[in-house]
Scaffold this motif. Structure first.
Motif, PDB file in Angstrom:
ATOM      1  N   GLU A 119      27.322  18.030  17.782  1.00  0.00           N
ATOM      2  CA  GLU A 119      25.956  18.042  18.278  1.00  0.00           C
ATOM      3  C   GLU A 119      25.871  18.018  19.794  1.00  0.00           C
ATOM      4  O   GLU A 119      24.842  18.378  20.361  1.00  0.00           O
ATOM      5  N   SER A 120      26.938  17.615  20.459  1.00  0.00           N
ATOM      6  CA  SER A 120      26.912  17.626  21.920  1.00  0.00           C
ATOM      7  C   SER A 120      27.003  19.055  22.463  1.00  0.00           C
ATOM      8  O   SER A 120      26.679  19.309  23.620  1.00  0.00           O
ATOM      9  N   VAL A 121      27.455  19.980  21.623  1.00  0.00           N
ATOM     10  CA  VAL A 121      27.550  21.392  22.028  1.00  0.00           C
ATOM     11  C   VAL A 121      26.267  22.121  21.656  1.00  0.00           C
ATOM     12  O   VAL A 121      25.658  22.803  22.473  1.00  0.00           O
ATOM     13  N   PHE A 122      25.832  21.995  20.397  1.00  0.00           N
ATOM     14  CA  PHE A 122      24.547  22.552  19.974  1.00  0.00           C
ATOM     15  C   PHE A 122      24.082  21.810  18.734  1.00  0.00           C
ATOM     16  O   PHE A 122      24.873  21.210  18.006  1.00  0.00           O
ATOM     17  N   THR A 123      22.783  21.843  18.509  1.00  0.00           N
ATOM     18  CA  THR A 123      22.220  21.265  17.290  1.00  0.00           C
ATOM     19  C   THR A 123      21.601  22.387  16.468  1.00  0.00           C
ATOM     20  O   THR A 123      21.235  23.440  17.000  1.00  0.00           O
ATOM     21  N   ALA A 124      21.490  22.161  15.148  1.00  0.00           N
ATOM     22  CA  ALA A 124      20.929  23.154  14.239  1.00  0.00           C
ATOM     23  C   ALA A 124      19.817  22.512  13.428  1.00  0.00           C
ATOM     24  O   ALA A 124      19.984  21.423  12.881  1.00  0.00           O
ATOM     25  N   SER A 125      18.667  23.178  13.384  1.00  0.00           N
ATOM     26  CA  SER A 125      17.547  22.701  12.596  1.00  0.00           C
ATOM     27  C   SER A 125      16.954  23.890  11.854  1.00  0.00           C
ATOM     28  O   SER A 125      16.422  24.813  12.471  1.00  0.00           O
ATOM     29  N   GLY A 126      17.082  23.864  10.532  1.00  0.00           N
ATOM     30  CA  GLY A 126      16.636  25.025   9.756  1.00  0.00           C
ATOM     31  C   GLY A 126      17.493  26.221  10.106  1.00  0.00           C
ATOM     32  O   GLY A 126      18.708  26.209   9.917  1.00  0.00           O
ATOM     33  N   GLU A 127      16.883  27.284  10.655  1.00  0.00           N
ATOM     34  CA  GLU A 127      17.635  28.462  11.090  1.00  0.00           C
ATOM     35  C   GLU A 127      17.641  28.581  12.615  1.00  0.00           C
ATOM     36  O   GLU A 127      17.997  29.623  13.160  1.00  0.00           O
ATOM     37  N   ASN A 128      17.285  27.474  13.314  1.00  0.00           N
ATOM     38  CA  ASN A 128      17.242  27.485  14.773  1.00  0.00           C
ATOM     39  C   ASN A 128      18.427  26.734  15.361  1.00  0.00           C
ATOM     40  O   ASN A 128      18.900  25.740  14.803  1.00  0.00           O
ATOM     41  N   ILE A 129      18.895  27.204  16.519  1.00  0.00           N
ATOM     42  CA  ILE A 129      20.024  26.597  17.220  1.00  0.00           C
ATOM     43  C   ILE A 129      19.571  26.225  18.627  1.00  0.00           C
ATOM     44  O   ILE A 129      19.011  27.064  19.346  1.00  0.00           O
TER      45      ILE A 129
END
Length: 736
Positions: free
Chosen positions: A509-519
């Motif tokens: 999560e420190s690189v990227f987070t994902a929620s649904g189909e969004n980054i």
């Protein structure tokens, strides 16, 4: 016993140390691995040129065969493969996998080269057939026609192997489409030639029923022939055959109009005799040309000449009016009325045949097959008029069902699909069946395959992609649009991932987070993590790297002006696309390292695979600045065509700035000679002007800018010095 144990321990330790020391000091295996790694890297570098040379989305033109790139790639691959085969263990497996990707692009290039070779065979066969047709050599043209038909089927297999939909379509448009079009254009002359042979054979065997069939075909097809030269050759041959087997008027026992006879509008080659038959006493039709025998035609509308051909008013486009016309047949010698009949003239535009149709889905897109749970609509796509004109094949031309009044639809198997009276198709169960479309008493059959609703059964990174590069926030659809993913459904067809429910997760999560189909990107440039994608229960872990650095473009400084050609380049290896514009107009086919030589304002844009964009703006100016002089005797003005610069002590071009100079300052910067004197000067840098105030000006007075070397922004030197002379009535520039 204790001593032995201690000795054993010491020996074991010594052996381990020796083995470790050997691994460190023995360079052979390390050198082999390093060599193999370098050769694999070299082979991989050949991929991008192959991709560009075999894709019309890049540099390919569907004509040029990239033999040099292909042979180099094969050579590099072979060298790397040989080196990797000498390795063992994990390193061999990893390098072999990388080489497999290189081999994939080499094979695709081979398929592209083979397709062009096959396409050239089609063009050659097409040229041969068209040459024979042009020369009227029907025997040779017919043989060439059959040979071309065979080659189209044979070579199409190779053409369809080309990778990439747009490139494959370009190949088909370049080679297969022209061959098929030429074959279609040759259909009638070749068919008539074959039918003439069959007519002759039937007449020789006295099989008049069969001869009638061939005769009707020949006469119908001759009217569809557009090439006047071929029409003359074939119709002359037809007349020769008919004349040699005509029994003559003495055998005529009955003359009459054919049952359900009618004339049509828009058919120039039609004659009054087309609907009249001559028969012997046994009911056999005789091949008699009424116009060449003792008959004349009259009609109450003036449509036909006495020889039965269309009158001058109609000869170019056929009959134009519909309705009844009374036809009379007279004996030319006795003027006896032999036959009289009222015949209907029908609208020929409503009597064409349906040649092709298609099915479209609810979005109006063409459907190759149907899927249960959806509905489809039959749409006519091509028809043929009575005179052979094709309707529906022109760009922007669209046929609609209401142009086919009375059209009907029928499913050959209602357990597979049903169809209503409007041509709406509802799939029932997987399988194949025919849609029978009937219009004008003619049937057209369209095979339809019904499949279960498509579902993604396989997905992953597109071939050639090893990871996803992100520069900022994005979503799953955007990654699909960027070409990162490929997917297959249960039929092995390409699946549309945009229509599926994808779940995204992150490994860091420190690189990227994902929620649904969004980054949402959180990390810094160079950070890596894994994107976990779940679709229909299938889970894939995809490597992701953050790339926030745009490619650096070199060749000129941004916002600069130069007086020579510019060749823009970059050291970045991940450039996905490049474009350039001159004076706001895009430069077609531009690639990096292409010299830009013409004068103008340029903007070069490079975008990497992560979406980072770099823009370089510069001007090429090769024209030296020029001066003009104006004003009055006491207030001369010298104007430059553009902003001027001088070189400072370090040799750097420095712009001349605006200034208000008093008498001392003005004379320090300018030299005034003559009877008068310089009182002040003003420099307007924005307007590139020097405005002077003089006193006592007399003929031959001069004003000279002391810094004699001036330049424009691009470094073009002003010819001569800034010097003006008063000639007694006006200030003029001194020779530059």
């Amino acid at each position: 016993m204790g001593k032995k144990i201690r000795k054993t321990v010491k020996l074991a330790g010594a052996a381990a140390i020796a083995a470790s020391a050997f691994a460190v000091v023995n360079p052979a295996q390390a050198d082999a691995a390093s060599t193999a790694e370098n050769l694999v890297l070299k082979a991989e570098q050949s991929k991008v040129p192959l991709i560009r040379a075999t894709s019309v989305d890049y540099d390919a033109d569907a004509v040029t065969q990239p033999w040099a790139l292909y042979n180099k790639a094969k050579k590099d691959y072979a060298a790397a493969k040989a080196a990797v085969n000498k390795l063992s263990g994990k390193q061999k497996v990893q390098l072999s996998a990388r080489l497999d990707t290189v081999k994939l692009y080499i094979d695709r290039t081979a398929a592209y080269i083979d397709a062009i070779s096959s396409g050239k065979k089609l063009l050659k066969g097409t040229g041969e057939m068209e040459k024979y047709l042009e020369e009227g050599k029907m025997e040779e043209a017919t043989a060439a026609y059959h040979k071309l038909s065979y080659e189209i089927k044979k070579q199409a297999i190779i053409l369809y192997r080309v990778y990439g939909q747009s490139t494959r379509q370009a190949i088909l448009d370049t080679y297969k489409a022209p061959a098929e079009d030429a074959k279609f254009q040759a259909l009638y002359p070749v068919s008539i030639h074959i039918e003439l042979g069959r007519l002759l054979a039937a007449l020789e065997e006295e099989d008049y029923d069969q001869a009638n069939i061939h005769d009707e075909n020949i006469r119908e097809w001759l009217e569809l022939l557009e090439d006047q030269g071929l029409y003359d050759i074939l119709s002359e041959r037809y007349d020769e055959i008919i004349d040699s087997y005509t029994d003559g008027l003495d055998d005529v026992a009955e003359i009459g109009f054919y049952e359900d006879a009618y004339y049509v509008t828009g058919l120039p080659g039609m004659t009054a005799y087309d609907m009249i038959g001559f028969f012997d006493s046994e009911g056999n039709e005789l091949f008699i040309d009424g116009a060449e025998n003792a008959f004349i035609i009259k009609d109450d509308k003036g449509y036909f000449t006495d020889l039965g051909s269309l009158a001058t008013a109609y000869e170019k486009e056929g009959l134009k009016e519909t309705g009844p016309v009374k036809i009379q047949l007279f004996d030319r010698e006795t003027n006896e009325l032999i036959l009289e009949e009222t015949i209907e003239v029908k609208d020929g535009s409503q009597l064409y045949s349906l040649e092709k149709g298609k099915i479209v889905n609810a979005e109006g897109k063409d459907a190759a097959y149907t899927v249960t749970g959806q509905t489809y609509q039959f749409t006519p796509s091509e028809a043929m008029t009575l005179n052979g004109d094709i309707i529906g094949d022109e760009e922007g031309e669209e046929l609609k069902l209401d142009q086919f009044p009375g059209i009907t639809f029928k499913s050959s198997d209602v357990t597979k699909f049903v169809v209503n009276a409007s041509g709406k198709i509802t799939p029932v169960a997987p399988g194949k069946a025919n849609l029978t479309v009937t219009w004008n008493e003619m049937e057209y059959k369209l095979p339809i395959e019904v499949k279960s609703a498509s579902a993604v059964t396989e997905f992953g990174l597109t071939s050639g992609k090893t990871k996803i590069l992100l520069s900022g926030d994005t979503d799953f659809d955007s990654l699909i649009d960027a070409g990162y993913f490929t997917a297959k459904d249960q039929y092995g067809n390409e699946a549309d991932l945009k229509n599926v429910n994808a779940q995204l997760f992150t490994s860091q999560e420190s690189v990227f987070t994902a929620s649904g189909e969004n980054i949402t990107v959180k990390g810094k440039d160079g950070d890596t993590a894994s994107l976990i994608v779940k679709i229909n229960g299938i889970v894939k872990s995809i490597p992701v790297a953050l790339d926030k650095t745009a490619p650096v473009l070199e060749g000129a400084a941004d916002q600069s002006a130069v007086n020579q050609a510019v060749m823009v380049s970059t050291k970045a290896a991940d450039v996905a696309s490049v474009s350039a514009a001159k004076n706001g107009t895009a430069i077609a086919g531009y690639t990096l390292a292409t010299p830009l030589t013409d004068e103008g304002v340029y903007e070069v844009t490079a975008i990497d695979f992560a979406g980072n964009k770099s823009v370089l703006k510069f001007e090429i100016d090769k024209t030296a600045p020029a001066l003009t002089v104006s004003g009055t005797a006491g207030a001369p003005v010298i104007t430059a065509s553009e902003a001027l610069y001088y070189k400072d002590s370090a040799g750097k071009l420095t712009a001349i700035k605006s200034a208000e100079l008093d008498e001392t300052q003005a004379n320090a910067l300018f030299t005034y000679t003559g009877a008068g004197k310089l009182k002040s000067a003003a420099v307007n840098a924005d307007q590139h002007k020097w405005t002077f105030a003089t006193e006592g000006t007399a003929a031959n007075d001069t004003v000279l800018y002391k810094d004699e070397e001036l330049f424009d922004k691009a470094g073009n030197k002003l010819a001569g010095s800034v010097k003006a002379t008063f000639n007694g009535s006006a200030w003029v520039l001194s020779a530059q």
